[in-house]
Design an enzyme around this catalytic site. Structure first.
Site, PDB file in Angstrom:
ATOM      1  CG  ASN A  14      14.572  -3.476  -0.307  1.00  0.00           C
ATOM      2  OD1 ASN A  14      15.468  -3.681   0.515  1.00  0.00           O
ATOM      3  ND2 ASN A  14      14.403  -2.310  -0.906  1.00  0.00           N
ATOM      4  N   GLY A 189       6.589   3.080   0.269  1.00  0.00           N
ATOM      5  CA  GLY A 189       6.364   3.232   1.707  1.00  0.00           C
ATOM      6  C   GLY A 189       5.203   4.145   2.066  1.00  0.00           C
ATOM      7  CB  SER A 229       2.328   0.981  -1.628  1.00  0.00           C
ATOM      8  OG  SER A 229       2.961   2.041  -0.934  1.00  0.00           O
TER       9      SER A 229
HETATM   10  P1  PGA Z   1       7.405  -0.514  -0.133  1.00  0.00           P
HETATM   11  O1  PGA Z   1       8.928  -0.403  -0.666  1.00  0.00           O
HETATM   12  O2  PGA Z   1       6.874  -1.858  -0.560  1.00  0.00           O
HETATM   13  O3  PGA Z   1       7.522  -0.391   1.366  1.00  0.00           O
HETATM   14  O4  PGA Z   1       6.651   0.597  -0.744  1.00  0.00           O
HETATM   15  C1  PGA Z   1       9.291  -0.856  -1.936  1.00  0.00           C
HETATM   16  C2  PGA Z   1      10.746  -0.570  -2.198  1.00  0.00           C
HETATM   17  O5  PGA Z   1      11.289   0.385  -1.662  1.00  0.00           O
HETATM   18  O6  PGA Z   1      11.428  -1.315  -2.923  1.00  0.00           O
END
Ligand code: PGA
Length: 270
Positions: A14, A189, A229
């Site tokens: 994503n 995130g 994450s």
């Molecule tokens: P992240 O986002 O891997 O940056 O935590 C995952 C997501 O929002 O699908």
């Protein structure tokens, strides 16, 4: 459980609202694509921003061939609208995505729920519209930090699943290869992933709710993914210990080495 674990993993990149130029998008796609096409036991889905999607999907790099076949590499969108056409300024319909050769669509991501105030009713309408066009939706659900602190994780998951999947039939679930992504909002995130035992607990709970809604036969065909994450150093355990059927990867999907590392670690266990 055996069939579930034997099914191909689904690993979704994503990209969110990144990168900001087409040159960078093309570079990123190229560096991932070259290393991913040989992966056998996972489907890797690239979800770029809408504006880059048709270019990458139809690029000379052979992407369209993969996008149109099952397995290997495919494309998805980060959202889609509930109507197929009309006076809806700024919206992209599932019919348009289908005509492009896009196979997957992320629905109900927590960033859209939170920032753009998407409700479960809207998510339900989007899911139904995507299913009507034969796209494979990836439904995102998960609790916030406050809900977790109040011990409401299971309530939130059950509520979201029940409302988001309202009036969606068993056959729609089966035909579409719908997936559910458990994405605890507090883990997205932040660099702080969910611990593996809690992720396993959420996974089993989601399966229990799906069993209740659709029966075991249908439920076991649904892949349950983890997002929040994910990195190459935790991917192995999310598959091995938390028994996830794949991932949604945000930040790390913008770093080719890290993303490829995630695919490698995940497919190693599988
Ligand atoms: P992240 O986002 O891997 O940056 O935590 C995952 C997501 O929002 O699908």
């Amino acid at each position: 459980m055996k069939n579930e674990t034997m099914r191909k993993l689904l690993i979704v990149a994503n990209w969110k609202c990144n990168p900001t130029t087409f040159t960078e998008a093309e570079q990123l796609f190229n560096s991932v694509r070259r290393r991913i096409v040989s992966v056998k036991n996972a489907e890797v889905v690239i979800c770029p921003p809408f504006v880059w999607l048709p270019y990458l999907l139809n690029s000379k790099l052979g992407a369209s061939a993969f996008a149109k076949s099952y397995g290997g590499l495919a494309f998805g969108s980060q959202d889609s609208f509930w109507e197929e056409k009309g006076a809806f300024t700024g919206e992209i319909s599932p019919l348009m995505l289908k005509s492009l050769g896009c196979r997957y669509v992320i629905v109900g991501h927590s960033e859209r729920r939170k920032i753009l105030k998407e409700t479960d009713e809207m998510v339900n309408k989007k899911l139904k519209a995507a299913l009507k066009e034969g796209l494979s939706p990836i439904l995102c659900i998960g609790e916030t930090q406050e809900e977790k602190n109040r011990g409401q994780t299971e309530n939130v998951l059950e509520n979201q699943l029940t409302l988001d999947l309202r009036d969606i039939s068993k056959s729609e679930i089966l035909d579409s290869k719908l997936s559910i992504a458990y994405e605890p909002v507090w883990a997205i995130g932040t660099g702080i992933p969910c611990n593996f035992d809690s992720a396993l607990g959420a996974n089993l709970f989601i399966r229990k709710v799906l069993n209740k809604l659709y029966g075991k036969e249908t439920s076991r065909k649904v892949r349950i993914l983890y997002g929040g994450s994910v990195k190459s150093n935790n991917a192995f355990n999310f598959i091995n210990r938390a028994k996830m059927n794949g991932f949604i990867v945000g930040g790390a999907s913008l770093e080719p080495e890290e993303f490829i590392g995630i695919v490698k670690m995940a497919t190693r266990v599988h």
